[in-house]
Write an enzyme that holds these catalytic residues in place. Structure first.
Site, PDB file in Angstrom:
ATOM      1  N   GLU A  86      28.589  47.651  45.186  1.00 22.90           N
ATOM      2  CA  GLU A  86      28.738  46.982  46.701  1.00 22.90           C
ATOM      3  C   GLU A  86      30.146  47.442  47.191  1.00 22.90           C
ATOM      4  OE1 GLU A  86      27.477  42.930  46.113  1.00 22.90           O
ATOM      5  OE2 GLU A  86      25.506  43.430  46.293  1.00 22.90           O
ATOM      6  N   CYS A 100      37.086  46.571  51.158  1.00 25.16           N
ATOM      7  CA  CYS A 100      36.869  45.944  49.922  1.00 25.16           C
ATOM      8  C   CYS A 100      36.239  46.962  49.009  1.00 25.16           C
ATOM      9  CB  CYS A 100      36.416  44.416  49.750  1.00 25.16           C
ATOM     10  SG  CYS A 100      36.643  44.004  47.890  1.00 25.16           S
ATOM     11  N   CYS A 111      35.489  37.048  33.858  1.00 23.34           N
ATOM     12  CA  CYS A 111      36.075  36.118  34.362  1.00 23.34           C
ATOM     13  C   CYS A 111      34.898  34.934  34.664  1.00 23.34           C
ATOM     14  CB  CYS A 111      36.599  36.191  35.758  1.00 23.34           C
ATOM     15  SG  CYS A 111      38.147  37.308  35.340  1.00 23.34           S
ATOM     16  N   CYS A 114      33.437  34.641  38.221  1.00 19.86           N
ATOM     17  CA  CYS A 114      33.026  35.953  39.002  1.00 19.86           C
ATOM     18  C   CYS A 114      31.611  36.252  38.914  1.00 19.86           C
ATOM     19  CB  CYS A 114      33.628  37.056  38.639  1.00 19.86           C
ATOM     20  SG  CYS A 114      33.498  38.572  39.287  1.00 19.86           S
ATOM     21  N   GLY A 159      34.687  45.301  39.324  1.00 23.37           N
ATOM     22  CA  GLY A 159      35.519  46.121  38.401  1.00 23.37           C
ATOM     23  C   GLY A 159      36.963  45.757  38.223  1.00 23.37           C
ATOM     24  N   GLU A 160      37.541  46.105  37.317  1.00 21.23           N
ATOM     25  CA  GLU A 160      39.054  45.777  36.878  1.00 21.23           C
ATOM     26  C   GLU A 160      39.518  47.389  37.149  1.00 21.23           C
ATOM     27  OE1 GLU A 160      41.761  43.797  36.265  1.00 21.23           O
ATOM     28  OE2 GLU A 160      42.730  45.699  36.327  1.00 21.23           O
ATOM     29  N   CYS A 333      35.001  36.968  47.743  1.00 28.62           N
ATOM     30  CA  CYS A 333      35.814  37.326  46.462  1.00 28.62           C
ATOM     31  C   CYS A 333      34.922  36.808  45.188  1.00 28.62           C
ATOM     32  CB  CYS A 333      37.009  36.734  46.341  1.00 28.62           C
ATOM     33  SG  CYS A 333      38.231  37.584  47.490  1.00 28.62           S
TER      34      CYS A 333
HETATM   35  S1  SF4 Z   1      35.435  42.001  39.008  1.00 24.08           S
HETATM   36 FE1  SF4 Z   1      37.427  41.037  38.623  1.00 24.08          FE
HETATM   37  S2  SF4 Z   1      37.276  38.887  38.807  1.00 24.08           S
HETATM   38 FE2  SF4 Z   1      35.125  39.884  38.163  1.00 24.08          FE
HETATM   39  S3  SF4 Z   1      34.957  39.748  36.097  1.00 24.08           S
HETATM   40 FE3  SF4 Z   1      35.981  41.814  36.382  1.00 24.08          FE
HETATM   41  S4  SF4 Z   1      38.259  41.112  36.478  1.00 24.08           S
HETATM   42 FE4  SF4 Z   1      37.323  39.328  36.383  1.00 24.08          FE
END
Ligand code: SF4
Length: 339
Positions: A86, A100, A111, A114, A159-160, A333
């Site tokens: 998305e 975003c 997290c 999230c 994602g990170e 978020c």
């Molecule tokens: S997308 Fe960002 S906030 Fe969500 S689990 Fe991964 S690192 Fe954490």
């Protein structure tokens, strides 16, 4: 879309001049056209050949949801392997049009607040797949009004970013190249959950993007409870990496702090946060929590957020509260989860 060199090769093979590649990229990036049929400067046979052999986008929009106030649009894309991601387009009161982006199809960091972290089918996106989210959202904006431009890009979706480091950096370099969007890196923000090797690498890139670190707790024990990655990258080491980063680059770093009721929003939490964030090269962004319906966490109420902010200001911390858009369409978020 593919890098320009790819188009050069294709055009040479097809006996067409190289300037056609510039025509394609200008139509896509400057005018928001995402369909070869509508790039009328190209000869018809070339358009047909391109359609068959070099699809313009690496992803397809599958679904779009618009918030009630009409200011936020979330697009669900399907990728070539059927996985989905998305991306979100937001219009702010001050005229900014921010997007975003996602950089992975899920996230292994888990997290607690999230929704993305609950998705299991995980892979990192190619640079082209990240870039094409911008291509598509730009076309969406231009369809509303051809004079509108994307003003800010945040890598805060699914994602990170530092778990897909090279493709994220490649996509940013492409976005900033004058061949494509010529976007200013100063209007791009990478948000990390605190992957220290990524912060160290970024400091060496000569790429003046903004860095945001998801802190969410100013205490190692609490941070581990909210963000399991804190066990691998403890708070003290993270703060030292952030300090080195801002010293090396001269750039301000933002600490993102999601306000969770009775978890991290007490006076004591504010004091701890102030003690680590009181620095002119640091900035705290308080984020009202968006309900994901996946856990028992709740958001701090508005009066608590205000007094938390005041407590930080009194201690000399640069602090703002983020304007949150798209909560009603799960586009805010922490809410992106292919729903
Ligand atoms: S997308 Fe960002 S906030 Fe969500 S689990 Fe991964 S690192 Fe954490």
């Amino acid at each position: 879309m593919r890098p320009i060199e790819h188009y050069f090769r294709f055009l040479t093979d097809f006996g067409q001049p190289k300037y056609r590649a510039t025509q394609i990229i200008e139509a896509v990036c400057k005018k928001g056209i995402i369909d070869y049929d509508n790039i009328k400067v190209l000869p018809l046979n070339l358009r047909q050949e391109l359609k068959k052999k070099l699809p313009l986008l690496s992803l397809k929009p599958k679904k779009s949801v618009i918030s009630q106030d009409g200011k936020t649009e979330k697009i669900l894309f399907s990728l070539s392997d059927g996985l989905t991601i998305e991306a979100v387009l937001m219009e702010f009161e001050d005229g900014r049009h921010s997007i975003c982006l996602s950089c992975q199809t899920g996230c292994v960091l888990g997290c607690r607040f999230c929704a993305t972290g609950t998705l299991v089918k995980m892979r990192s996106l190619e640079a082209e797949e990240i870039f094409d989210q911008v291509v598509f959202l730009n076309s969406r904006l231009k369809a509303k009004d051809a004079s509108l431009e994307i003003t800010n890009i945040v890598y805060m979706g699914m994602g990170e970013p530092f778990n897909n480091y090279q493709n994220v950096i490649d996509s940013i370099r492409m976005l900033c190249s004058s061949k494509y969007f010529g976007f200013s890196p100063r209007r791009i923000t990478i948000s990390t959950a605190g992957i220290i090797p990524g912060i160290e690498r970024l400091a060496l890139e000569q790429l003046p993007v903004n860095l945001a670190v998801s802190l969410h707790a100013a205490d190692q024990q609490l941070r581990c409870q909210i963000m399991p990655i804190a066990k691998a990258y403890p708070l003290e080491s993270l703060l030292s990496a952030v300090k080195k980063y801002s010293q090396a680059t001269g750039r301000r770093v933002s600490f993102e702090y999601i306000m969770l009721k009775n978890v991290n929003d007490s006076e004591r939490d504010a004091e701890k946060l102030a003690s680590i964030a009181k620095d002119k090269l640091l900035h705290v962004n308080l984020i009202p929590y968006n309900d994901t319906g996946l856990n028992s966490l709740g958001g701090s109420d508005l009066s608590r957020i205000r007094s938390f902010k005041l407590a930080l200001q009194k201690k000399g911390v640069n602090v703002t509260v983020r304007t949150s858009l798209g909560g009603d369409i799960a586009a805010a978020c922490g809410q992106l989860a292919n729903i």
